[in-house]
Design a protein around this motif. Structure first.
Motif, PDB file in Angstrom:
ATOM      1  N   ASP A  27       0.812  -1.230   0.000  1.00 57.08           N
ATOM      2  CA  ASP A  27       0.000   0.000   0.000  1.00 57.08           C
ATOM      3  C   ASP A  27       0.838   1.270   0.000  1.00 57.08           C
ATOM      4  O   ASP A  27       0.522   2.226   0.711  1.00 57.08           O
ATOM      5  CB  ASP A  27      -0.957   0.030   1.204  1.00 57.08           C
ATOM      6  N   GLY A  28       1.901   1.282  -0.768  1.00 58.73           N
ATOM      7  CA  GLY A  28       2.733   2.476  -0.856  1.00 58.73           C
ATOM      8  C   GLY A  28       3.387   2.860   0.461  1.00 58.73           C
ATOM      9  O   GLY A  28       3.643   4.026   0.719  1.00 58.73           O
ATOM     10  N   GLY A  29       3.627   1.881   1.324  1.00 55.33           N
ATOM     11  CA  GLY A  29       4.275   2.146   2.604  1.00 55.33           C
ATOM     12  C   GLY A  29       3.320   2.270   3.775  1.00 55.33           C
ATOM     13  O   GLY A  29       3.756   2.409   4.917  1.00 55.33           O
ATOM     14  N   TRP A  30       2.033   2.216   3.531  1.00 55.81           N
ATOM     15  CA  TRP A  30       1.041   2.312   4.613  1.00 55.81           C
ATOM     16  C   TRP A  30       0.988   1.021   5.434  1.00 55.81           C
ATOM     17  O   TRP A  30       0.555   1.020   6.580  1.00 55.81           O
ATOM     18  CB  TRP A  30      -0.346   2.615   4.048  1.00 55.81           C
ATOM     19  N   THR A  31       1.432  -0.083   4.854  1.00 57.65           N
ATOM     20  CA  THR A  31       1.396  -1.381   5.521  1.00 57.65           C
ATOM     21  C   THR A  31       2.740  -2.078   5.301  1.00 57.65           C
ATOM     22  O   THR A  31       3.240  -2.101   4.174  1.00 57.65           O
ATOM     23  CB  THR A  31       0.257  -2.254   4.942  1.00 57.65           C
ATOM     24  N   ILE A  32       3.300  -2.622   6.368  1.00 58.42           N
ATOM     25  CA  ILE A  32       4.578  -3.322   6.273  1.00 58.42           C
ATOM     26  C   ILE A  32       4.459  -4.646   7.025  1.00 58.42           C
ATOM     27  O   ILE A  32       3.983  -4.685   8.162  1.00 58.42           O
ATOM     28  CB  ILE A  32       5.731  -2.487   6.868  1.00 58.42           C
ATOM     29  N   LEU A  33       4.900  -5.708   6.372  1.00 61.26           N
ATOM     30  CA  LEU A  33       4.879  -7.040   6.964  1.00 61.26           C
ATOM     31  C   LEU A  33       6.260  -7.362   7.507  1.00 61.26           C
ATOM     32  O   LEU A  33       7.274  -7.137   6.847  1.00 61.26           O
ATOM     33  CB  LEU A  33       4.472  -8.067   5.905  1.00 61.26           C
ATOM     34  N   TYR A  34       6.287  -7.889   8.748  1.00 64.20           N
ATOM     35  CA  TYR A  34       7.532  -8.276   9.417  1.00 64.20           C
ATOM     36  C   TYR A  34       7.431  -9.724   9.860  1.00 64.20           C
ATOM     37  O   TYR A  34       6.339 -10.264  10.012  1.00 64.20           O
ATOM     38  CB  TYR A  34       7.762  -7.420  10.673  1.00 64.20           C
ATOM     39  N   ILE A  35       8.596 -10.321  10.126  1.00 62.42           N
ATOM     40  CA  ILE A  35       8.625 -11.669  10.708  1.00 62.42           C
ATOM     41  C   ILE A  35       9.645 -11.683  11.837  1.00 62.42           C
ATOM     42  O   ILE A  35      10.705 -11.063  11.747  1.00 62.42           O
ATOM     43  CB  ILE A  35       8.942 -12.755   9.654  1.00 62.42           C
ATOM     44  N   ASP A  36       9.284 -12.374  12.891  1.00 65.65           N
ATOM     45  CA  ASP A  36      10.188 -12.619  14.006  1.00 65.65           C
ATOM     46  C   ASP A  36      10.812 -13.982  13.737  1.00 65.65           C
ATOM     47  O   ASP A  36      10.163 -15.016  13.905  1.00 65.65           O
ATOM     48  CB  ASP A  36       9.401 -12.614  15.319  1.00 65.65           C
ATOM     49  N   LYS A  37      12.050 -13.995  13.299  1.00 60.33           N
ATOM     50  CA  LYS A  37      12.695 -15.254  12.903  1.00 60.33           C
ATOM     51  C   LYS A  37      12.900 -16.207  14.074  1.00 60.33           C
ATOM     52  O   LYS A  37      12.973 -17.412  13.868  1.00 60.33           O
ATOM     53  CB  LYS A  37      14.007 -14.979  12.186  1.00 60.33           C
ATOM     54  N   THR A  38      12.980 -15.694  15.284  1.00 58.48           N
ATOM     55  CA  THR A  38      13.173 -16.594  16.426  1.00 58.48           C
ATOM     56  C   THR A  38      11.892 -17.354  16.780  1.00 58.48           C
ATOM     57  O   THR A  38      11.952 -18.511  17.154  1.00 58.48           O
ATOM     58  CB  THR A  38      13.672 -15.836  17.673  1.00 58.48           C
ATOM     59  N   SER A  39      10.733 -16.697  16.629  1.00 56.89           N
ATOM     60  CA  SER A  39       9.468 -17.358  16.975  1.00 56.89           C
ATOM     61  C   SER A  39       8.678 -17.803  15.749  1.00 56.89           C
ATOM     62  O   SER A  39       7.767 -18.610  15.861  1.00 56.89           O
ATOM     63  CB  SER A  39       8.595 -16.410  17.799  1.00 56.89           C
ATOM     64  N   GLY A  40       9.019 -17.230  14.580  1.00 59.30           N
ATOM     65  CA  GLY A  40       8.268 -17.526  13.362  1.00 59.30           C
ATOM     66  C   GLY A  40       6.982 -16.731  13.230  1.00 59.30           C
ATOM     67  O   GLY A  40       6.251 -16.890  12.265  1.00 59.30           O
ATOM     68  N   LYS A  41       6.707 -15.860  14.190  1.00 61.51           N
ATOM     69  CA  LYS A  41       5.468 -15.077  14.170  1.00 61.51           C
ATOM     70  C   LYS A  41       5.581 -13.924  13.185  1.00 61.51           C
ATOM     71  O   LYS A  41       6.628 -13.287  13.060  1.00 61.51           O
ATOM     72  CB  LYS A  41       5.133 -14.546  15.562  1.00 61.51           C
ATOM     73  N   GLU A  42       4.485 -13.689  12.493  1.00 66.27           N
ATOM     74  CA  GLU A  42       4.415 -12.561  11.557  1.00 66.27           C
ATOM     75  C   GLU A  42       3.669 -11.410  12.221  1.00 66.27           C
ATOM     76  O   GLU A  42       2.727 -11.616  12.980  1.00 66.27           O
ATOM     77  CB  GLU A  42       3.675 -12.966  10.279  1.00 66.27           C
ATOM     78  N   TRP A  43       4.115 -10.210  11.901  1.00 62.58           N
ATOM     79  CA  TRP A  43       3.527  -8.984  12.416  1.00 62.58           C
ATOM     80  C   TRP A  43       3.232  -8.057  11.250  1.00 62.58           C
ATOM     81  O   TRP A  43       3.970  -8.053  10.259  1.00 62.58           O
ATOM     82  CB  TRP A  43       4.484  -8.291  13.380  1.00 62.58           C
ATOM     83  N   ILE A  44       2.180  -7.283  11.372  1.00 57.14           N
ATOM     84  CA  ILE A  44       1.848  -6.317  10.334  1.00 57.14           C
ATOM     85  C   ILE A  44       1.703  -4.937  10.963  1.00 57.14           C
ATOM     86  O   ILE A  44       1.008  -4.764  11.962  1.00 57.14           O
ATOM     87  CB  ILE A  44       0.588  -6.740   9.549  1.00 57.14           C
ATOM     88  N   LYS A  45       2.443  -3.996  10.419  1.00 57.35           N
ATOM     89  CA  LYS A  45       2.378  -2.602  10.869  1.00 57.35           C
ATOM     90  C   LYS A  45       1.584  -1.835   9.824  1.00 57.35           C
ATOM     91  O   LYS A  45       1.822  -1.976   8.620  1.00 57.35           O
ATOM     92  CB  LYS A  45       3.782  -2.019  10.993  1.00 57.35           C
ATOM     93  N   TYR A  46       0.644  -1.051  10.280  1.00 57.75           N
ATOM     94  CA  TYR A  46      -0.166  -0.283   9.349  1.00 57.75           C
ATOM     95  C   TYR A  46      -0.592   1.023   9.978  1.00 57.75           C
ATOM     96  O   TYR A  46      -0.527   1.199  11.195  1.00 57.75           O
ATOM     97  CB  TYR A  46      -1.390  -1.088   8.891  1.00 57.75           C
TER      98      TYR A  46
END
Length: 173
Positions: A27-46
């Motif tokens: 979304d042109g920088g409005w949303t960013i997907l991250y991953i925590d490599k130690t836990s495998g959990k995904e996070w989304i910043k928006y």
């Protein structure tokens, strides 16, 4: 902080994402997907934008249910997570018609039946404000409805706003 599911304070978000790996920008920088490599959990910043008021939110994936968000708002030990959950409830209702108001008001009415600590009063006030429960604006679709249905919907929102105002008044008493 691994028990958290949401963040809403810019400083906390920025500190937390330092330990995550950025995966994708949407979304042109409005949303960013991250991953925590130690836990495998995904996070989304928006960015949640509501009438020129924007809020940064960071949420664990998969998307939390309405009941999960209500539970977080009522029980989280993190004040910013309480606000993030209430903001998310409001956002999802606005975007996807995930109605939460009656359930949340019911839970808040149950809470105020007992003696509350100042921190719990603050939590309830934050939930009401961040969840936009004081607004009596009819948010349901009106196109194609009989006027009696529109009035019924409008009365629903007025009743919720009235109950939210009553809860706040009881907290101040």
């Amino acid at each position: 902080m691994n028990d958290r599911k949401l963040f809403s304070t810019n400083v906390l978000i920025e500190n937390f994402i330092k330990q995550l790996d950025q995966v994708e920008v949407l979304d042109g920088g409005w949303t960013i997907l991250y991953i925590d490599k130690t836990s495998g959990k995904e996070w989304i910043k928006y960015i949640f934008d509501d009438r020129s008021l924007s809020h940064n939110l960071l949420q664990i994936k998969p998307r939390l249910s309405t009941d999960d968000l209500i539970d977080i708002a009522l029980n989280s030990t993190y004040p910013d997570e309480v606000i993030a959950a209430a903001n998310r409830l409001y956002y999802e209702d606005k975007q996807d018609n995930n109605q939460y108001r009656a359930r949340l008001i019911e839970k808040l009415l149950e809470r105020i039946q007992s003696k509350l600590e100042p921190s719990e009063k603050e939590r309830i006030t934050s939930i009401i404000q961040a969840g936009n429960l004081l607004s009596d604006l009819n948010r349901r679709e009106i196109t194609g409805k009989h006027y009696t249905e529109v009035y019924k919907d409008a009365n629903y929102f007025k009743n919720i706003a009235f109950q939210a105002a009553e809860i706040l008044a009881q907290l101040k008493a």
